[in-house]
Design an enzyme around this catalytic site. Structure first.
Site, PDB file in Angstrom:
ATOM      1  N   ASP A   1       0.826  -1.212   0.000  1.00  0.00           N
ATOM      2  CA  ASP A   1       0.000   0.000   0.000  1.00  0.00           C
ATOM      3  C   ASP A   1       0.855   1.254   0.000  1.00  0.00           C
ATOM      4  O   ASP A   1       0.484   2.275  -0.604  1.00  0.00           O
ATOM      5  CB  ASP A   1      -0.923   0.009   1.217  1.00  0.00           C
ATOM      6  CG  ASP A   1      -2.039  -1.021   1.097  1.00  0.00           C
ATOM      7  OD1 ASP A   1      -2.301  -1.452  -0.043  1.00  0.00           O
ATOM      8  OD2 ASP A   1      -2.628  -1.386   2.127  1.00  0.00           O
ATOM      9  N   CYS A   2       1.980   1.227   0.695  1.00  0.00           N
ATOM     10  CA  CYS A   2       2.819   2.426   0.758  1.00  0.00           C
ATOM     11  C   CYS A   2       3.890   2.445  -0.331  1.00  0.00           C
ATOM     12  O   CYS A   2       4.546   3.473  -0.533  1.00  0.00           O
ATOM     13  CB  CYS A   2       3.458   2.572   2.140  1.00  0.00           C
ATOM     14  SG  CYS A   2       4.270   1.086   2.738  1.00  0.00           S
ATOM     15  N   TYR A   3       4.091   1.318  -1.014  1.00  0.00           N
ATOM     16  CA  TYR A   3       5.037   1.252  -2.132  1.00  0.00           C
ATOM     17  C   TYR A   3       4.325   0.605  -3.326  1.00  0.00           C
ATOM     18  O   TYR A   3       4.488  -0.591  -3.591  1.00  0.00           O
ATOM     19  CB  TYR A   3       6.275   0.444  -1.740  1.00  0.00           C
ATOM     20  CG  TYR A   3       7.124   1.090  -0.675  1.00  0.00           C
ATOM     21  CD1 TYR A   3       7.889   2.213  -0.963  1.00  0.00           C
ATOM     22  CD2 TYR A   3       7.163   0.569   0.613  1.00  0.00           C
ATOM     23  CE1 TYR A   3       8.669   2.812   0.015  1.00  0.00           C
ATOM     24  CE2 TYR A   3       7.939   1.166   1.607  1.00  0.00           C
ATOM     25  CZ  TYR A   3       8.682   2.289   1.296  1.00  0.00           C
ATOM     26  OH  TYR A   3       9.458   2.885   2.264  1.00  0.00           O
TER      27      TYR A   3
END
Length: 503
Positions: free
Chosen positions: A130-132
């Site tokens: 989700d963050c990458y």
């Protein structure tokens, strides 16, 4: 005893009155002035070395892309870099080969390209989270584009190196260069009396935090190097420096034939002449630094020593082995080592390089134990057949044919009158001769260039010889080159067949 402090020397560096000489100049000064006079007249002795340091790597931070990527695998000019450090931190090893150019180009060459201002292609794969959210990245970078580029040498500045020779009948390609058969040459490395540790063997100054010259920039000693063994005269240093401060004059990628890439590193340590003990130690000469010539023809961790030798003998270009003159050649460059010592001295005189107090001494005792092996590791002697029939070159082809037809073997090692291996005849050689109606002696058709194995050679290495040279058997010989067995491809097939069935 004549003494002075490090702060006094640093003050002289600041005001431009510092007196600097190289390690090669120091012995004559001590002879002329004595140790007391040398302490009065000399403040700093500069050292230098320039040789292949396979134990080298580079930590790189690429910065975050947009969208961000968590790099799992990465390649720089098609040389794989380790991506398991953090999202955009990479580690590039000097000896990692290229995926498309093999041993011709590797991590060391990428480092040289970066230092030289060249573009480097980065290709990366990511683990999507989700963050990458990004899965792939391709871009072109130069050294200044990286946030950080920190070179780390886990093992550098050897106190001395073992020189290398080769007792076998074939040429060997090693990290010590090409070694010719039958002690045809001796290869060595190291800068002798210019090397840092021989000038401070008890680590009176050299320690954790000591500032050093590293590839044209300033670096630090961060601890004892791997395989640090000072009690045996094999001390090493672990060092680091900023690649962005370095110069390609003192950092070069190289390739060793049939071994792979390596990195040539220029390193120098300034030794402050604080007292008479240090003055005496920095007066070391090449003839006082002794090492061993070891036989790389024995493919084991503990190689036999051929003889002990000092660096003055090695630098002379010729050493004696068993009464024969053998040429020596250096893998490292004393010319560039002198440039390192000189450049370091110039930097000190200009007030750009202050000497630093160690925050922790280096250990005078280290470890270099073999790996603990818990799985079976076979040697040639464990698998070879000891039932081998040898022949003399005087026998005729029909006689050799009868021996093979009546036996259980397809190869006949040919030996001299003193039982030493001189050739090989195979069933195929004899079949061709008989089909051609030849009845002459086997000396006219035997193979004289024979690939061999030794009983204490790793089986894996012997198997590679069979595959690489496209042959089906290796005579096994002792140290006197007498045939004691035979290793064939059938032996290996049966061995690996049993292993598959037992799984």
């Amino acid at each position: 005893m004549q003494e002075k402090s490090l702060s006094e020397i640093n003050e002289r560096i600041r005001d431009g009155s510092v007196r600097v000489v190289t390690a090669e100049e120091m012995p004559e000064l001590v002879d002329e002035l004595g140790t007391q006079g040398a302490v009065r007249e000399v403040d700093v002795v500069t050292t230098g070395t320039f040789g292949a340091m396979c134990s080298s790597g580079l930590f790189l931070n690429t910065g975050h892309s947009d969208p961000p990527i968590k790099i799992s695998k990465a390649w720089l000019n098609n040389v794989e870099a380790y991506g398991g450090v953090a999202a955009v931190d990479l580690f590039l090893g000097a000896t990692q080969p290229s995926e498309d150019r093999g041993d011709e180009y590797g991590g060391a060459h990428v480092m040289e390209d970066l230092v030289s201002g060249r573009d480097v292609e980065l290709r990366a794969q990511g683990v999507v989270t989700d963050c990458y959210p990004r899965s792939e990245l391709e871009t072109t970078l130069r050294l200044d584009d990286f946030n950080q580029a920190i070179m780390v040498n886990p093992r550098n500045a050897y106190q001395r190196y073992a020189a290398a020779a080769n007792s076998t009948e074939r040429t060997l390609h090693t990290y010590m260069g090409t070694l010719l058969p039958r002690y045809g040459n001796v290869s060595y490395s190291g800068a002798g009396a210019l090397s840092p540790i021989p000038n401070d063997p008890d680590f009176e100054y050299i320690g954790v935090g000591t500032r050093i010259f590293l590839c044209g920039g300033q670096g630090q000693i961060i601890g004892p190097g791997t395989q640090h063994l000072p009690q045996n005269g094999f001390a090493t240093l672990m060092v680091k420096g900023d690649l962005k401060e370095m110069s390609s004059e003192f950092l070069r990628g190289a390739t060793f034939q049939d071994y792979g890439p390596s990195l040539y590193v220029g390193l120098g340590v300034p030794i402050p002449v604080l007292n008479e003990r240090i003055a005496e130690k920095t007066a070391v000469r090449d003839r006082e630094i002794v090492t061993e010539i070891v036989d790389y023809g024995v493919p084991r961790r503990a190689r036999p020593t051929v003889r002990r030798v000092n660096y003055e003998e090695l630098y002379s270009g010729v050493v004696d082995i068993d009464g024969a003159e053998v040429k020596t050649s250096a893998l490292s460059s004393r010319h560039v080592a002198r440039k390192v010592a000189s450049a370091l001295g110039d930097s000190i005189r200009r007030g750009e390089f202050l000497l630093s107090e160690a925050v922790e001494p280096l250990s005078g005792v280290g470890r270099n134990n073999p790996v603990r092996q818990t799985k079976e590791f076979l040697l040639v002697g464990d698998v070879m057949s000891s039932e081998v029939v040898t022949v003399r070159e005087e026998i005729n082809i029909k006689e050799a044919a009868r021996m093979i037809v009546g036996g259980t073997f397809d190869h006949l090692p040919v030996v001299s009158a003193d039982e030493k291996l001189i050739g090989m005849v195979t069933a195929w050689d004899i079949s061709k001769a008989v089909a051609s109606d030849k009845t002459s002696h086997i000396s006219e058709m035997m193979t004289r260039k024979v690939f061999i194995a030794s009983p204490d050679e790793p089986l894996e290495l012997a198997a590679r010889k069979l595959h690489h040279h496209k042959i089906s058997a290796l005579p096994v010989v002792d140290k006197d080159h007498r045939v004691i067995g035979m290793l064939t491809s059938d032996h290996l097939s049966r061995l690996y067949g049993r292993r598959r069935r037992s799984k």
